[in-house]
Design an enzyme around this catalytic site. Structure first.
Site, PDB file in Angstrom:
ATOM      1  N   GLU A   1       0.800  -1.227   0.000  1.00  0.00           N
ATOM      2  CA  GLU A   1       0.000   0.000   0.000  1.00  0.00           C
ATOM      3  C   GLU A   1       0.838   1.285   0.000  1.00  0.00           C
ATOM      4  OE1 GLU A   1      -3.065  -0.416   2.977  1.00  0.00           O
ATOM      5  OE2 GLU A   1      -3.801  -2.278   2.063  1.00  0.00           O
TER       6      GLU A   1
ATOM      7  N   GLU B   1      -5.624  -8.644  -0.430  1.00  0.00           N
ATOM      8  CA  GLU B   1      -6.104  -8.510   0.956  1.00  0.00           C
ATOM      9  C   GLU B   1      -7.611  -8.314   0.945  1.00  0.00           C
ATOM     10  OE1 GLU B   1      -4.405  -5.619   3.545  1.00  0.00           O
ATOM     11  OE2 GLU B   1      -2.323  -6.070   2.993  1.00  0.00           O
TER      12      GLU B   1
END
Length: 367
Positions: A177, A308
């Site tokens: 991220e 995820e």
């Protein structure tokens, strides 16, 4: 001539099977496969490998591998440096001087355990989702190319070279991220570096620290370095949201080949496959979530793994239905989050839902 022919035949048939890309599919040993598994993430945050640290979490790591194998899974995503808390080795000026003498052996021990369980491992090198006490180390690599090159020369390439023949090495995830530390709302005449589409999106939650160009260069240089020592290596980035991973729907793909090369200048520094994360907000997925679209809607030319997600933040979807969606809607993998968080049994039920499936890609295969 006969001996030469036999030698060539042996070499061609004796090559190690590896994960590879075919169009928008992932293949293993010539077969279309689907990566089904979970995020281990960590056992001891940022202190799982190197300095003889693997031994402390070994039993937990291997328990996770056993659980995933017994429920029909085939892959695990695990974090490595994070923000440089314990690896690699830095000097007082922020340059990487090397790796300690157990980092590679710790990683290899984990890979050997994974091989015994027929599980591919994807190492996530860095984390952009938080800004904690050792962030200054990661910051140096992000903004100073000399420091980034020191990491590449003294840590990344030695790791990638030492581990490239490990059968359980699935690939390298450059950063988790990165958008957590991006500067949203920046205007640029170069579309690759324009982040106005991220204004008000939540991007930059850990700090408005880096431009899209700096993030792209960080990824580009490391991807190129890995491929320099291991041309067949698989490389990805764990993007927070499809808003940064597609040119469809009014968004912009920060990780396209064009944008990564534009940012860093290295032609080989591109991703093998895309990876996106998705969670609900107030019990609803955003309209861009992969759980609202088939893969084809994003108009990508490489495979995509949903890297995820979980039932607890799944907008009412069960773990089983989320794995089913990823499997049947054109995606190339699903890694639930995570062994360190939320119900492990819920996650295992999702993994088991795809056990032995072959209709949209082989899920169980031997290493």
């Amino acid at each position: 001539m006969l001996l030469t022919a036999l030698a060539v035949l042996f070499a061609s048939t004796g090559c190690q099977a590896r994960l590879s890309v075919s169009g928008t599919n992932l293949n293993y040993n010539g077969h279309h496969i689907f990566l089904s598994g979970a995020n281990q993430a960590w056992v001891n945050y940022a202190r799982d490998f190197g300095h003889n640290q693997y031994s402390k979490g070994k039993s937990t790591f291997e328990s996770t591998l056993s659980d995933i194998q017994s429920h029909g899974g085939n892959s695990v995503r695990v974090w490595l440096h994070i923000e440089g808390e314990s690896t690699p080795e830095f000097d007082n000026n922020g340059y990487v001087t090397g790796i300690d003498n157990t980092l590679i052996s710790d990683m290899r021990a984990y890979l050997h355990a994974a091989q015994r369980h027929n599980i591919l491992i994807f190492f996530t090198l860095w984390n952009g989702a938080v800004k904690q006490s050792t962030h200054y180390r990661l910051n140096g690599l992000m903004v100073d190319t000399r420091k980034l090159q020191s990491y590449i020369d003294h840590a990344l390439k030695p790791m990638a070279n030492a581990l490239k023949n490990e059968k359980a090495l699935g690939g390298w995830d450059i950063m988790n991220e990165p958008e957590g530390e991006i500067k949203p709302g920046e205007s640029s005449s170069e579309p690759c570096f324009d982040t106005r589409h991220l204004s008000g999106s939540g991007a930059g939650w850990a700090g408005h620290l880096y431009s899209a160009q700096e993030i792209g260069r960080f990824v580009n240089w490391q991807a190129a370095a890995i491929k320099e020592v291991d041309p067949g290596a698989m490389v990805t980035v764990g993007s927070w949201n499809m808003k940064a991973d597609t040119d469809a729907m009014g968004f912009h793909n920060l990780y396209s080949d064009h944008c990564l090369v534009k940012a860093g200048g290295k032609q080989s520094g591109t991703l093998s496959f895309y990876q996106v994360h998705t969670y609900d907000w107030q019990n609803h997925f955003g309209n861009e979530s992969p759980f609202k679209h088939s893969f084809s809607n994003f108009r990508l030319k490489k495979p995509m793994v949903i890297g995820e997600f979980n039932q607890e933040h799944g907008a009412g979807m069960s773990s089983e239905s989320m794995f089913e969606w990823a499997y049947t809607k054109g995606y190339s993998g699903a890694w639930t989050w995570s062994r360190t968080d939320v119900s492990w049994n819920n996650q295992l039920r999702g993994i088991q839902h795809l056990k032995s499936r072959t209709d949209h890609g082989q899920v169980q295969f031997g290493l």
